[in-house]
Design a protein around this motif. Structure first.
Motif, mmCIF file in Angstrom:
data_model
loop_
_atom_site.group_PDB
_atom_site.id
_atom_site.type_symbol
_atom_site.label_atom_id
_atom_site.label_comp_id
_atom_site.label_asym_id
_atom_site.label_seq_id
_atom_site.Cartn_x
_atom_site.Cartn_y
_atom_site.Cartn_z
ATOM 1 N N LEU A 124 32.429 21.816 38.164
ATOM 2 C CA LEU A 124 31.449 22.711 38.153
ATOM 3 C C LEU A 124 31.460 24.305 38.880
ATOM 4 C CD1 LEU A 124 28.024 20.431 39.818
ATOM 5 C CD2 LEU A 124 28.154 21.793 37.639
ATOM 6 N N VAL A 125 32.314 24.218 39.674
ATOM 7 C CA VAL A 125 33.332 25.497 40.307
ATOM 8 C C VAL A 125 33.815 25.648 38.901
ATOM 9 C CG1 VAL A 125 34.830 25.770 42.180
ATOM 10 C CG2 VAL A 125 32.974 24.417 42.563
ATOM 11 N N ALA A 126 35.449 24.458 38.203
ATOM 12 C CA ALA A 126 36.094 25.022 37.212
ATOM 13 C C ALA A 126 34.697 26.083 36.235
ATOM 14 C CB ALA A 126 36.106 23.765 36.722
ATOM 15 N N ALA A 127 34.041 25.367 36.364
ATOM 16 C CA ALA A 127 33.508 25.800 34.126
ATOM 17 C C ALA A 127 32.395 27.270 34.765
ATOM 18 C CB ALA A 127 32.028 25.145 33.505
ATOM 19 N N ALA A 128 31.800 27.225 36.285
ATOM 20 C CA ALA A 128 30.907 28.636 36.498
ATOM 21 C C ALA A 128 31.566 29.290 37.042
ATOM 22 C CB ALA A 128 29.761 27.764 37.859
ATOM 23 N N VAL A 129 32.878 29.681 37.719
ATOM 24 C CA VAL A 129 34.074 30.438 38.244
ATOM 25 C C VAL A 129 35.018 30.531 37.816
ATOM 26 C CG1 VAL A 129 34.462 31.342 40.726
ATOM 27 C CG2 VAL A 129 32.667 29.964 40.651
ATOM 28 N N ALA A 130 35.781 29.285 38.288
ATOM 29 C CA ALA A 130 37.208 29.170 37.497
ATOM 30 C C ALA A 130 37.278 29.623 36.521
ATOM 31 C CB ALA A 130 37.930 28.235 38.102
ATOM 32 N N PHE A 131 36.604 29.147 35.237
ATOM 33 C CA PHE A 131 36.510 29.124 33.878
ATOM 34 C C PHE A 131 36.202 30.889 33.290
ATOM 35 C CE2 PHE A 131 35.221 29.066 29.589
ATOM 36 C CZ PHE A 131 36.279 28.631 28.343
ATOM 37 N N PRO A 132 34.813 31.458 33.633
ATOM 38 C CA PRO A 132 34.916 33.032 33.583
ATOM 39 C C PRO A 132 36.221 33.331 34.225
ATOM 40 C CG PRO A 132 33.220 32.181 34.631
ATOM 41 C CD PRO A 132 33.595 30.900 34.346
ATOM 42 N N LEU A 133 36.935 33.904 35.001
ATOM 43 C CA LEU A 133 37.722 34.695 35.048
ATOM 44 C C LEU A 133 39.020 33.721 34.887
ATOM 45 C CD1 LEU A 133 37.562 34.371 39.499
ATOM 46 C CD2 LEU A 133 36.927 35.673 37.870
ATOM 47 N N ALA A 134 39.185 32.795 35.003
ATOM 48 C CA ALA A 134 40.660 32.610 33.079
ATOM 49 C C ALA A 134 40.269 33.402 31.915
ATOM 50 C CB ALA A 134 40.883 31.582 33.204
ATOM 51 N N THR A 135 39.618 33.397 32.049
ATOM 52 C CA THR A 135 39.120 34.007 30.182
ATOM 53 C C THR A 135 38.852 34.841 30.693
ATOM 54 O OG1 THR A 135 37.196 32.079 29.451
ATOM 55 C CG2 THR A 135 37.054 33.964 28.722
ATOM 56 N N LEU A 136 38.663 35.955 31.151
ATOM 57 C CA LEU A 136 38.798 37.632 31.809
ATOM 58 C C LEU A 136 40.321 38.097 32.034
ATOM 59 C CD1 LEU A 136 35.745 38.526 33.861
ATOM 60 C CD2 LEU A 136 35.945 38.607 31.471
ATOM 61 N N GLY A 137 41.099 36.959 32.703
ATOM 62 C CA GLY A 137 42.584 37.292 32.731
ATOM 63 C C GLY A 137 42.996 36.737 31.290
ATOM 64 N N TYR A 138 42.558 36.692 30.406
ATOM 65 C CA TYR A 138 42.933 35.885 29.429
ATOM 66 C C TYR A 138 43.191 37.240 28.142
ATOM 67 C CZ TYR A 138 43.559 34.660 24.497
ATOM 68 O OH TYR A 138 44.357 34.490 22.742
ATOM 69 N N TRP A 139 42.177 37.595 28.332
ATOM 70 C CA TRP A 139 41.223 38.901 27.235
ATOM 71 C C TRP A 139 41.411 40.313 27.406
ATOM 72 C CZ3 TRP A 139 40.022 38.198 22.523
ATOM 73 C CH2 TRP A 139 39.492 36.982 22.527
ATOM 74 N N LEU A 140 42.663 40.275 28.914
ATOM 75 C CA LEU A 140 42.717 41.535 30.225
ATOM 76 C C LEU A 140 44.091 41.659 29.553
ATOM 77 C CD1 LEU A 140 41.339 41.967 33.740
ATOM 78 C CD2 LEU A 140 40.893 43.591 31.256
ATOM 79 N N ALA A 141 45.129 40.000 29.147
ATOM 80 C CA ALA A 141 46.459 39.856 29.048
ATOM 81 C C ALA A 141 46.766 40.737 27.550
ATOM 82 C CB ALA A 141 46.930 38.519 29.354
ATOM 83 N N VAL A 142 45.850 39.945 26.865
ATOM 84 C CA VAL A 142 46.655 40.008 25.702
ATOM 85 C C VAL A 142 45.460 41.994 24.986
ATOM 86 C CG1 VAL A 142 45.355 37.566 24.378
ATOM 87 C CG2 VAL A 142 43.766 38.798 24.524
ATOM 88 N N GLY A 143 45.294 42.787 25.310
ATOM 89 C CA GLY A 143 44.482 44.042 24.932
ATOM 90 C C GLY A 143 45.339 44.268 24.835
ATOM 91 N N THR A 144 45.350 45.771 23.959
ATOM 92 C CA THR A 144 46.459 46.794 23.191
ATOM 93 C C THR A 144 45.496 47.877 24.438
ATOM 94 O OG1 THR A 144 45.134 46.783 21.636
ATOM 95 C CG2 THR A 144 46.782 44.934 21.833
ATOM 96 N N SER A 145 46.822 48.752 23.983
ATOM 97 C CA SER A 145 45.961 49.812 24.481
ATOM 98 C C SER A 145 45.290 50.597 23.432
ATOM 99 C CB SER A 145 47.076 51.303 23.811
ATOM 100 O OG SER A 145 48.100 51.096 22.300
ATOM 101 N N ALA A 146 44.055 50.339 22.385
ATOM 102 C CA ALA A 146 43.425 50.505 21.823
ATOM 103 C C ALA A 146 41.909 49.220 22.318
ATOM 104 C CB ALA A 146 43.505 50.157 20.380
ATOM 105 N N THR A 147 42.037 48.588 23.046
ATOM 106 C CA THR A 147 41.114 48.707 23.628
ATOM 107 C C THR A 147 41.325 48.587 25.334
ATOM 108 O OG1 THR A 147 42.522 45.886 24.311
ATOM 109 C CG2 THR A 147 41.201 46.520 22.111
ATOM 110 N N TRP A 148 42.255 48.659 26.023
ATOM 111 C CA TRP A 148 42.732 48.815 27.509
ATOM 112 C C TRP A 148 42.616 50.550 27.613
ATOM 113 C CZ3 TRP A 148 41.976 46.175 32.446
ATOM 114 C CH2 TRP A 148 42.449 46.820 32.759
ATOM 115 N N ASP A 149 41.423 51.472 27.774
ATOM 116 C CA ASP A 149 41.713 52.455 28.183
ATOM 117 C C ASP A 149 40.982 53.486 29.510
ATOM 118 O OD1 ASP A 149 40.911 55.724 27.856
ATOM 119 O OD2 ASP A 149 39.150 55.511 26.148
ATOM 120 N N PRO A 150 41.712 52.867 30.594
ATOM 121 C CA PRO A 150 41.904 53.351 31.367
ATOM 122 C C PRO A 150 41.262 54.588 31.651
ATOM 123 C CG PRO A 150 44.220 53.329 30.993
ATOM 124 C CD PRO A 150 43.506 53.263 29.731
#
Length: 536
Positions: A308-334
């Motif tokens: 339950l903790v993995a599905a509700a907390v760890a997985f969303p955070l890991a997913t955000l980390g994955y998409w932040l890592a694969v993002g490019t300068s076109a998607t990452w606009d500080p």
């Protein structure tokens, strides 16, 4: 036994037995209770303004729904599509509530009444989903498994985001329940499962019903998760009706139905309480229950909690980390991220400030005065408690277009929506804080010639300031996460982190949405951490 002519020692002086206590002591005791007199006008006037703001959108919504006649409104309500939305919303609510009851009660049982390894740490971890908005959970699961879109994904996201609403009250009830009844049942030969079902579970019914009600209201009012999962419910239907036509009456009629559904749920929960009594009435001191040994079930219990903790907390955070890592300068606009974050902080801070100011007189009156007027003011302030954000936003749109056109799609109207929606949060915190301040100090200030405004400024507010500040911080957090009201009322060209996340995810740009989701969680974590450290 004391004779009628004997004396009783009190504070170094003697008085006849049976004689009344000194007048000063009687007055001091009376001052510990709320005053029965009328509240001063310096509190009544702003409290009435707050109550009017809270009630006005709902009153106007009903008037707007009937503007073209009851027959037209009934045609909208009786349309087969409305019936379909009703069944879909109720079906989703029933599934999520049932799942949350199972999860919340089982977790409470494991962390409070068993020998679960690391029970204290698990009790903290299973409350963390409250810090993750439902639409962030939906974004994480939808980006990883697009096939979840629809009912399954909506039920999954809402269950993972809302099961702590059941866990927290049930765990508190378990900690306060005397284990004597369970011990008697076990001594009569009942096993652990039968004892829990027949003895423990009935005692948890009020807490579980209250938590289930919160989950039901949360599901009915949710817009972000069901929109991202592309599942049509009442909230999404109202938004679609509003955007698809110049005729706003159908959207108003649907909003009235949604309000009636929430009122019916609150009434149903009230009826489930019954007249049974759940408190101990015998003598003696309540004991804490001895933990039940899990034995061979320990790995299974740990796996359940970890999943339950993995599905509700760890997985969303890991997913955000994955998409932040694969993002490019076109998607990452500080620059855009910084601008959106500052806008979010600005409107949330303004909403929290206005809400706290409106809540202050209402909370003081509720804590310091009794009577019908004080009760009505407090109840009116709570009018927005069970009303979805999209309904309040729609009512404010109608009001602005009809009577205050310059405010339409302007920031002040959005801030007013935040005040209507979250006024109960600030009122509850203010009332609790004022109740903790000794009322006798207000009397002393008045006896020294202070006016009601002076007493409020110099005594009441400074004493209640920590609790009021905690309520303001909580209001700030919920304003940051509010989505449907912000979507309908934000000025043209203005984005918050929540609306930008919704927009990017709706177009399938998960890498572009991830920075906004991460920033929202990080910004909300700061006041949440401060709230966690606050001790009333």
């Amino acid at each position: 036994m004391t004779s009628p002519d004997s004396t009783v020692r009190t504070g170094g002086t003697s008085r006849p037995a049976g004689a009344p206590a000194p007048a000063g002591r009687a007055r001091m005791s009376a001052r510990t209770a709320p005053a029965a007199g009328r509240p001063p006008w310096v509190l009544v006037v702003p409290a009435c303004a707050a109550a009017l703001l809270a009630v006005l959108p709902l009153v106007y919504l009903g008037v707007r729904a009937l503007e073209r006649g009851p027959a037209y409104a009934w045609d909208v309500v009786a349309d087969p599509r409305t019936g379909g939305l009703l069944l879909r919303s109720l079906g989703l609510t029933a599934v999520v509530v049932a799942a949350c009851l199972v999860i919340g009660i089982s977790l409470a049982r494991l962390t409070v009444r068993t020998s679960l390894p690391g029970a204290r740490a698990w009790s903290v971890l299973v409350t963390l989903p409250l810090a993750v908005p439902s639409y962030v959970t939906a974004f994480a699961w939808l980006s990883a498994a697009p096939s979840l879109a629809g009912f399954t994904g909506s039920a999954l996201a809402l269950t993972l985001a809302s099961f702590p609403y059941v866990y927290l009250p049930v765990a508190a009830a378990l900690r306060g329940t005397d284990p004597g009844h369970e011990e008697v049942a076990r001594s009569l030969g009942h096993g652990p499962v039968r004892t829990f079902l027949r003895i423990t579970l009935p005692q948890l019914r009020p807490a579980a019903a209250g938590g289930g009600l919160l989950v039901a209201l949360y599901v009915l009012s949710d817009f972000g998760a069901v929109s991202l999962m592309r599942y049509d419910t009442f909230t999404r239907g109202i938004h679609t009706s509003y955007r698809a036509s110049f005729d706003r009456t159908p959207a108003a009629a649907l909003s009235v139905v949604l309000v009636l559904m929430t009122v019916a749920l609150v009434a149903a929960e009230h009826r489930t309480r019954g007249r049974a009594r759940y408190a101990r009435t015998g003598t003696g001191t309540a004991r804490r229950a001895a933990p039940t040994a899990l034995g061979r079930l320990t790995p299974l219990a740990l796996g359940w909690c970890g999943t339950l903790v993995a599905a509700a907390v760890a997985f969303p955070l890991a997913t955000l980390g994955y998409w932040l890592a694969v993002g490019t300068s076109a998607t990452w606009d500080p620059e855009a991220l910084t601008s959106t974050a500052l806008t979010t902080l600005g409107v949330a801070a303004s909403g929290a400030a206005l809400t706290t100011l409106l809540a202050l007189p209402v909370g003081v009156i509720a804590a310091r005065h009794r009577g019908r007027a004080a009760t009505l003011l407090e109840q009116a302030a709570y009018a927005g408690h069970a009303v979805p954000g999209i309904t309040v936003a729609l009512a404010l749109v109608f009001l602005a277009v009809r009577y205050a056109r310059p405010l339409y799609q302007e920031t002040p109207l959005l801030i007013c929506a935040y005040a209507v929606l979250f006024l109960p949060v600030a009122v509850a915190a203010t009332r609790a804080a004022v109740l903790q301040a000794p009322p006798v100090l207000d009397d002393v200030a008045r006896s020294l010639g202070r006016t009601p405004l002076g007493v409020l400024r110099e005594v009441t507010v400074p004493l209640a300031a920590p609790g009021v500040a905690a309520g303001a911080a909580l209001t700030f957090v919920v304003c940051m996460k509010e989505l449907p009201a912000t979507l309908l009322l934000r000025p043209t060209g203005m984005d918050t982190l929540a609306t930008r996340l919704w927009t990017e995810t709706g177009s399938g740009s998960f890498a572009a949405a991830a920075p906004y989701a991460a920033a929202l969680i990080l910004l909300a974590a700061v006041p949440s951490y401060l709230l966690g450290r606050h001790r009333p």
